[in-house]
Design a protein around this motif. Structure first.
Motif, PDB file in Angstrom:
ATOM      1  N   GLU A 281       0.950  -1.289   0.174  1.00  0.00           N
ATOM      2  CA  GLU A 281       0.399  -0.190  -0.032  1.00  0.00           C
ATOM      3  C   GLU A 281       0.183   1.164   0.419  1.00  0.00           C
ATOM      4  OE1 GLU A 281      -2.862  -0.257   3.218  1.00  0.00           O
ATOM      5  OE2 GLU A 281      -3.858  -2.187   2.348  1.00  0.00           O
ATOM      6  N   GLU A 282       1.694   1.045   0.832  1.00  0.00           N
ATOM      7  CA  GLU A 282       2.775   2.584   0.990  1.00  0.00           C
ATOM      8  C   GLU A 282       3.311   2.534  -1.066  1.00  0.00           C
ATOM      9  OE1 GLU A 282       3.307  -0.770   3.055  1.00  0.00           O
ATOM     10  OE2 GLU A 282       2.411   0.594   4.324  1.00  0.00           O
ATOM     11  N   MET A 283       3.527   1.672  -1.787  1.00  0.00           N
ATOM     12  CA  MET A 283       4.424   2.397  -3.101  1.00  0.00           C
ATOM     13  C   MET A 283       3.454   2.420  -3.502  1.00  0.00           C
ATOM     14  SD  MET A 283       5.650  -1.757  -3.374  1.00  0.00           S
ATOM     15  CE  MET A 283       6.202  -1.328  -5.493  1.00  0.00           C
ATOM     16  N   ILE A 284       2.053   2.219  -3.593  1.00  0.00           N
ATOM     17  CA  ILE A 284       1.193   2.446  -4.063  1.00  0.00           C
ATOM     18  C   ILE A 284       1.410   4.014  -3.880  1.00  0.00           C
ATOM     19  CG2 ILE A 284      -1.173   2.662  -4.821  1.00  0.00           C
ATOM     20  CD1 ILE A 284       0.210  -0.191  -5.841  1.00  0.00           C
ATOM     21  N   LEU A 285       0.623   4.343  -2.473  1.00  0.00           N
ATOM     22  CA  LEU A 285       0.393   5.028  -1.792  1.00  0.00           C
ATOM     23  C   LEU A 285       1.695   6.580  -2.833  1.00  0.00           C
ATOM     24  CD1 LEU A 285      -0.574   5.178   1.562  1.00  0.00           C
ATOM     25  CD2 LEU A 285      -2.518   6.034  -0.475  1.00  0.00           C
ATOM     26  N   GLU A 286       2.806   6.374  -2.882  1.00  0.00           N
ATOM     27  CA  GLU A 286       3.947   7.280  -3.326  1.00  0.00           C
ATOM     28  C   GLU A 286       3.858   7.899  -4.286  1.00  0.00           C
ATOM     29  OE1 GLU A 286       6.729   9.235  -1.472  1.00  0.00           O
ATOM     30  OE2 GLU A 286       5.637   7.895   0.276  1.00  0.00           O
ATOM     31  N   LYS A 287       3.059   6.950  -5.157  1.00  0.00           N
ATOM     32  CA  LYS A 287       2.752   6.525  -6.766  1.00  0.00           C
ATOM     33  C   LYS A 287       2.022   7.831  -6.745  1.00  0.00           C
ATOM     34  CE  LYS A 287       4.301   6.296 -10.599  1.00  0.00           C
ATOM     35  NZ  LYS A 287       5.733   6.739 -11.471  1.00  0.00           N
ATOM     36  N   LEU A 288       0.962   7.630  -6.009  1.00  0.00           N
ATOM     37  CA  LEU A 288      -0.574   8.718  -5.872  1.00  0.00           C
ATOM     38  C   LEU A 288      -0.116  10.065  -5.496  1.00  0.00           C
ATOM     39  CD1 LEU A 288      -3.021   6.206  -5.133  1.00  0.00           C
ATOM     40  CD2 LEU A 288      -2.961   6.748  -7.878  1.00  0.00           C
ATOM     41  N   LYS A 289       1.132  10.240  -5.202  1.00  0.00           N
ATOM     42  CA  LYS A 289       0.678  11.530  -4.825  1.00  0.00           C
ATOM     43  C   LYS A 289       2.155  12.239  -5.671  1.00  0.00           C
ATOM     44  CE  LYS A 289       2.737  10.907   0.163  1.00  0.00           C
ATOM     45  NZ  LYS A 289       3.559  10.634   1.208  1.00  0.00           N
ATOM     46  N   GLU A 290       1.762  11.916  -7.000  1.00  0.00           N
ATOM     47  CA  GLU A 290       2.134  11.957  -8.135  1.00  0.00           C
ATOM     48  C   GLU A 290       0.986  13.000  -9.295  1.00  0.00           C
ATOM     49  OE1 GLU A 290       4.029   9.725 -10.435  1.00  0.00           O
ATOM     50  OE2 GLU A 290       5.876   9.201  -9.332  1.00  0.00           O
ATOM     51  N   VAL A 291      -0.414  12.783  -8.620  1.00  0.00           N
ATOM     52  CA  VAL A 291      -1.763  13.755  -8.953  1.00  0.00           C
ATOM     53  C   VAL A 291      -1.574  14.121  -8.437  1.00  0.00           C
ATOM     54  CG1 VAL A 291      -3.812  12.512  -9.142  1.00  0.00           C
ATOM     55  CG2 VAL A 291      -2.717  10.701  -8.710  1.00  0.00           C
ATOM     56  N   ILE A 292      -2.401  15.561  -9.066  1.00  0.00           N
ATOM     57  CA  ILE A 292      -2.107  16.996  -8.252  1.00  0.00           C
ATOM     58  C   ILE A 292      -3.037  17.037  -8.863  1.00  0.00           C
ATOM     59  CG2 ILE A 292      -1.359  18.955  -8.333  1.00  0.00           C
ATOM     60  CD1 ILE A 292       0.607  16.959  -7.069  1.00  0.00           C
ATOM     61  N   ASP A 293      -4.081  17.495  -7.358  1.00  0.00           N
ATOM     62  CA  ASP A 293      -5.468  18.391  -7.952  1.00  0.00           C
ATOM     63  C   ASP A 293      -5.100  19.380  -9.011  1.00  0.00           C
ATOM     64  OD1 ASP A 293      -7.484  19.622  -8.145  1.00  0.00           O
ATOM     65  OD2 ASP A 293      -8.590  18.375  -6.122  1.00  0.00           O
ATOM     66  N   PRO A 294      -5.141  20.090 -10.152  1.00  0.00           N
ATOM     67  CA  PRO A 294      -5.428  21.206 -10.670  1.00  0.00           C
ATOM     68  C   PRO A 294      -5.325  22.198 -10.193  1.00  0.00           C
ATOM     69  CG  PRO A 294      -5.825  19.679 -11.896  1.00  0.00           C
ATOM     70  CD  PRO A 294      -6.066  19.087 -11.229  1.00  0.00           C
ATOM     71  N   GLU A 295      -7.036  22.639  -9.887  1.00  0.00           N
ATOM     72  CA  GLU A 295      -7.678  23.384  -9.199  1.00  0.00           C
ATOM     73  C   GLU A 295      -6.795  23.484  -8.025  1.00  0.00           C
ATOM     74  OE1 GLU A 295     -11.976  23.332 -10.878  1.00  0.00           O
ATOM     75  OE2 GLU A 295     -11.664  22.006  -9.104  1.00  0.00           O
ATOM     76  N   ILE A 296      -6.191  22.669  -6.387  1.00  0.00           N
ATOM     77  CA  ILE A 296      -5.497  23.484  -5.220  1.00  0.00           C
ATOM     78  C   ILE A 296      -4.266  23.002  -5.372  1.00  0.00           C
ATOM     79  CG2 ILE A 296      -5.989  21.798  -3.548  1.00  0.00           C
ATOM     80  CD1 ILE A 296      -9.013  21.340  -4.061  1.00  0.00           C
ATOM     81  N   GLY A 297      -3.803  21.780  -6.414  1.00  0.00           N
ATOM     82  CA  GLY A 297      -2.219  22.295  -6.244  1.00  0.00           C
ATOM     83  C   GLY A 297      -1.848  21.336  -5.019  1.00  0.00           C
ATOM     84  N   LEU A 298      -2.558  20.049  -4.663  1.00  0.00           N
ATOM     85  CA  LEU A 298      -2.524  19.620  -3.646  1.00  0.00           C
ATOM     86  C   LEU A 298      -2.159  17.611  -4.227  1.00  0.00           C
ATOM     87  CD1 LEU A 298      -3.565  20.690  -0.240  1.00  0.00           C
ATOM     88  CD2 LEU A 298      -1.061  21.165  -1.234  1.00  0.00           C
ATOM     89  N   ASP A 299      -1.596  16.906  -3.920  1.00  0.00           N
ATOM     90  CA  ASP A 299      -1.430  15.696  -4.471  1.00  0.00           C
ATOM     91  C   ASP A 299      -2.806  14.608  -3.746  1.00  0.00           C
ATOM     92  OD1 ASP A 299      -0.783  14.078  -2.602  1.00  0.00           O
ATOM     93  OD2 ASP A 299       0.935  15.483  -2.547  1.00  0.00           O
ATOM     94  N   VAL A 300      -3.501  14.284  -4.319  1.00  0.00           N
ATOM     95  CA  VAL A 300      -4.488  13.749  -3.852  1.00  0.00           C
ATOM     96  C   VAL A 300      -4.370  12.503  -2.749  1.00  0.00           C
ATOM     97  CG1 VAL A 300      -6.132  12.805  -6.455  1.00  0.00           C
ATOM     98  CG2 VAL A 300      -4.095  11.013  -5.235  1.00  0.00           C
ATOM     99  N   VAL A 301      -3.229  12.255  -2.353  1.00  0.00           N
ATOM    100  CA  VAL A 301      -3.073  11.534  -0.610  1.00  0.00           C
ATOM    101  C   VAL A 301      -3.196  12.755   0.041  1.00  0.00           C
ATOM    102  CG1 VAL A 301      -1.333  10.045   0.321  1.00  0.00           C
ATOM    103  CG2 VAL A 301      -1.294   9.763  -1.868  1.00  0.00           C
TER     104      VAL A 301
END
Length: 179
Positions: A83-103
Motif C-alpha cells: 500500500e505504501e508503494m501505491i500511495l507514494e505513486k499517487l502523490k504524483e497525481v495533483i489536483d490542478p485546481e488546488i495544487g495538492l496531491d490526492v494523498v
C-alpha cells in the motif's frame, strides 16, 4: 428517460466514431457507460466534455466513461506490492485546481492490494460537482498501472462521507496555515 440513441448522438458530436468502442444505457436507471479507444486523441478534454454533455440529457443517472486497455502485461513473480508503494505513486497525481496531491489532500479513503496484484482504491473529490473528476480518476488509475507488477486497478468514486478540509494531512495543514 434517456435512450441509447440520445447518448450516441452526444458522444458522436464530441469524439470521432472510430474511437468509440461501446455505448451502453440502462434505460431503467439511466446509467450510461461509454468505452473509448485507448488512443483517443485529447482524451482529457474528451472525458470532461462527455461527462458534462451526457449529464445534460434528461433522465441520466451514473455516467461512466472508460478507455479500453491494451493487453495487460504479466506481473513479475517476484514483485511484492505494498500500500505504501501505491500511495507514494499517487502523490504524483495533483489536483490542478488546488495544487495538492490526492494523498495529502485526503481524497483516498481506502486502498487494497489484492493477492493477484490488482489494486482497489476508494476515493472522493473535494466536491460532487468537481469538473475534473474524470481526469483525476483516470490519472489515479494510470499512475497505479505504471507500477511494475500491478495487474489491474479498480477505482471507486464515493461521496460518503463527504470530503472536508479535516482530511488534509497534518504536514500539508501546517504548510497551508490550517493549524
Amino acid at each position: 428517460m434517456v435512450t441509447k440513441e440520445d447518448v450516441e448522438k452526444v458522444v458522436k458530436s464530441i469524439v470521432d466514431e472510430k474511437f468509440i468502442r461501446s455505448i451502453e444505457v440502462d434505460e431503467k436507471g439511466g446509467n450510461v457507460t461509454v468505452t473509448l479507444a485507448k488512443d483517443t486523441p485529447d482524451i482529457d478534454n474528451v472525458l470532461i466534455k462527455l461527462h458534462s454533455e451526457i449529464g445534460k440529457l434528461e433522465g441520466v443517472g451514473l455516467i461512466t466513461v472508460n478507455r479500453e486497455r491494451g493487453a495487460l502485461k504479466r506481473p513479475p513473480d517476484n514483485v511484492q506490492l505494498t500500500e505504501e508503494m501505491i500511495l507514494e505513486k499517487l502523490k504524483e497525481v495533483i489536483d490542478p485546481e488546488i495544487g495538492l496531491d490526492v494523498v495529502n489532500l485526503g481524497l483516498i479513503y481506502d486502498l487494497k492490494v489484492n493477492p493477484d496484484n490488482t489494486v482497489y482504491v476508494k476515493m472522493t473529490m473535494t466536491t460532487p460537482g468537481c469538473p475534473l473528476t474524470m481526469w483525476i480518476l483516470r490519472a489515479v488509475e494510470d499512475k497505479i498501472l505504471e507500477i511494475p507488477g500491478v495487474k489491474d486497478a479498480e477505482i471507486e468514486l464515493t461521496f460518503d462521507p463527504p470530503w472536508t478540509p479535516d482530511r488534509i494531512s497534518p504536514e500539508y495543514k501546517k504548510k497551508l496555515g490550517l493549524y
